[in-house]
Every structure is written in structure tokens, then in C-alpha cells.
Design a protein around this motif. Structure first.
Motif, short mmCIF file in Angstrom:
data_model
loop_
_atom_site.label_atom_id
_atom_site.label_comp_id
_atom_site.label_asym_id
_atom_site.label_seq_id
_atom_site.Cartn_x
_atom_site.Cartn_y
_atom_site.Cartn_z
N GLY A 106 -12.24 -34.38 66.60
CA GLY A 106 -13.00 -35.40 67.30
C GLY A 106 -12.10 -36.45 67.94
N MET A 163 -10.37 -35.17 71.00
CA MET A 163 -11.28 -35.11 72.15
C MET A 163 -11.62 -36.50 72.67
SD MET A 163 -11.76 -32.00 73.06
CE MET A 163 -10.01 -31.89 72.76
N VAL A 164 -11.77 -37.48 71.77
CA VAL A 164 -12.02 -38.86 72.20
C VAL A 164 -10.85 -39.34 73.06
CG1 VAL A 164 -12.13 -41.26 71.40
CG2 VAL A 164 -13.57 -39.53 70.32
N ASN A 196 -10.66 -37.46 76.47
CA ASN A 196 -11.65 -37.98 77.42
C ASN A 196 -11.27 -39.37 77.93
OD1 ASN A 196 -14.22 -36.30 77.93
ND2 ASN A 196 -13.79 -35.94 75.78
N ARG A 204 -21.06 -41.97 68.13
CA ARG A 204 -21.83 -41.45 69.27
C ARG A 204 -22.67 -40.23 68.92
NH1 ARG A 204 -18.16 -40.35 73.83
NH2 ARG A 204 -20.12 -39.95 74.89
N GLN A 211 -18.88 -30.74 71.99
CA GLN A 211 -19.60 -31.45 73.05
C GLN A 211 -18.65 -32.34 73.85
OE1 GLN A 211 -22.50 -33.18 70.39
NE2 GLN A 211 -24.14 -31.87 71.18
N MET A 212 -17.70 -32.97 73.14
CA MET A 212 -16.71 -33.80 73.84
C MET A 212 -15.80 -32.95 74.72
SD MET A 212 -15.68 -36.77 71.12
CE MET A 212 -15.98 -36.02 69.51
N GLY A 253 -17.62 -32.28 77.84
CA GLY A 253 -17.58 -33.48 78.67
C GLY A 253 -16.26 -33.61 79.41
#
Length: 147
Positions: free
Chosen positions: A46, A49-50, A53, A86, A92-93, A96
């Protein structure tokens, strides 16, 4: 010269210097990054990916290499727990990031050593070839991050 005018000029000079330093810091900003994700930890995936992004939002071209169990993020059938705040999954990230123009590839060893095929990967995810990945890793203009 009145004291207030001197104070305003000094403040403007300081602000100008600070702005110049800020502008200079972006002048040398990395334009393209490679994020290598191999952890099977949900929170590590996570966070990778945060940050990926966020770098894309700041204008960097983001390339993600998914190895080992992290390759599962690229599967059409991927499901996992959501992460706060979130309530999204690392998969999902990743999707995105792809929508923002990022790229993602699974390691060359991922598919041959799993039950999956290229058809099981979401649209836009490819298979990394070692020469291409080595070129990216050796590129002095590309910063590499590993998770």
C-alpha cells in the motif's frame, strides 16, 4: 528610509530567496522513477502504491516492477483487504497509477513460476524483460526505489 519599509524589503528578499531555493530544488527533480515491489506485506504494498501515485501526481513518470507475491496486484482476480484511511487496496491504487500514465510490469519470473498467464493480467500490465529492466536500473537519471 522608514523602519516599516526596511522590514518589508527584508521580508521580500527573504521570500525571494526562499522561492529561488524552492525553484532550484525542482530544477533538479527526478523526472522518471522505477519502483520495485516484491513485498507480500499489505501495508508495504500500500505504501509503495501511495508513494508511486504521489510521485506521478507531482509529475514524475512512474514505472513499477512487481515481483514475487506483489505480482498478484496486477491480476484481474486480485482481491485483498482495504487500507485506511481511503479504504482502497494496493491493487486499486495500482490501477489508479496506470490511469495516471504510470507503467507496470511483472517480473520475468512471475508468470512461469505461477499458475497464471499473461491473459490473467489487467490491461496495461506487461512482462518485464531483464535487459530492459537493467537499462532502467543503470540509468543515472532514473531513481530506483525498492519495497
Amino acid at each position: 528610509m522608514p523602519k516599516i519599509l526596511k522590514t518589508l524589503i527584508a521580508a521580500a528578499l527573504i521570500a525571494g530567496t526562499a522561492f529561488g531555493a524552492h525553484a532550484d530544488s525542482h530544477k533538479n527533480a527526478v523526472e522518471e522513477v522505477l519502483v520495485i515491489l516484491s513485498s507480500d506485506s499489505l501495508q508495504t504494498q500500500g505504501m509503495a502504491m501511495v508513494l508511486s501515485n504521489t510521485m506521478a501526481e507531482k509529475g514524475a513518470r512512474v514505472n513499477v516492477l512487481l515481483c514475487d507475491e506483489a505480482g498478484d496486484l496486477a491480476l484481474k482476480t486480485y482481491e485483498d483487504e482495504t487500507l485506511k484511511p481511503r479504504d482502497v487496496t494496493p491493487g486499486q491504487m495500482l490501477r489508479g497509477l496506470l490511469k495516471q500514465g504510470g507503467t507496470a510490469k511483472v517480473c520475468a519470473l512471475y508468470l512461469p513460476n505461477s499458475e497464471y498467464t499473461k491473459d490473467d493480467l489487467i490491461d496495461g500490465v506487461g512482462v518485464a524483460m531483464p535487459p530492459e529492466m537493467a537499462d532502467q536500473m543503470l540509468d543515472p537519471d532514473m531513481r530506483t526505489f525498492t519495497f
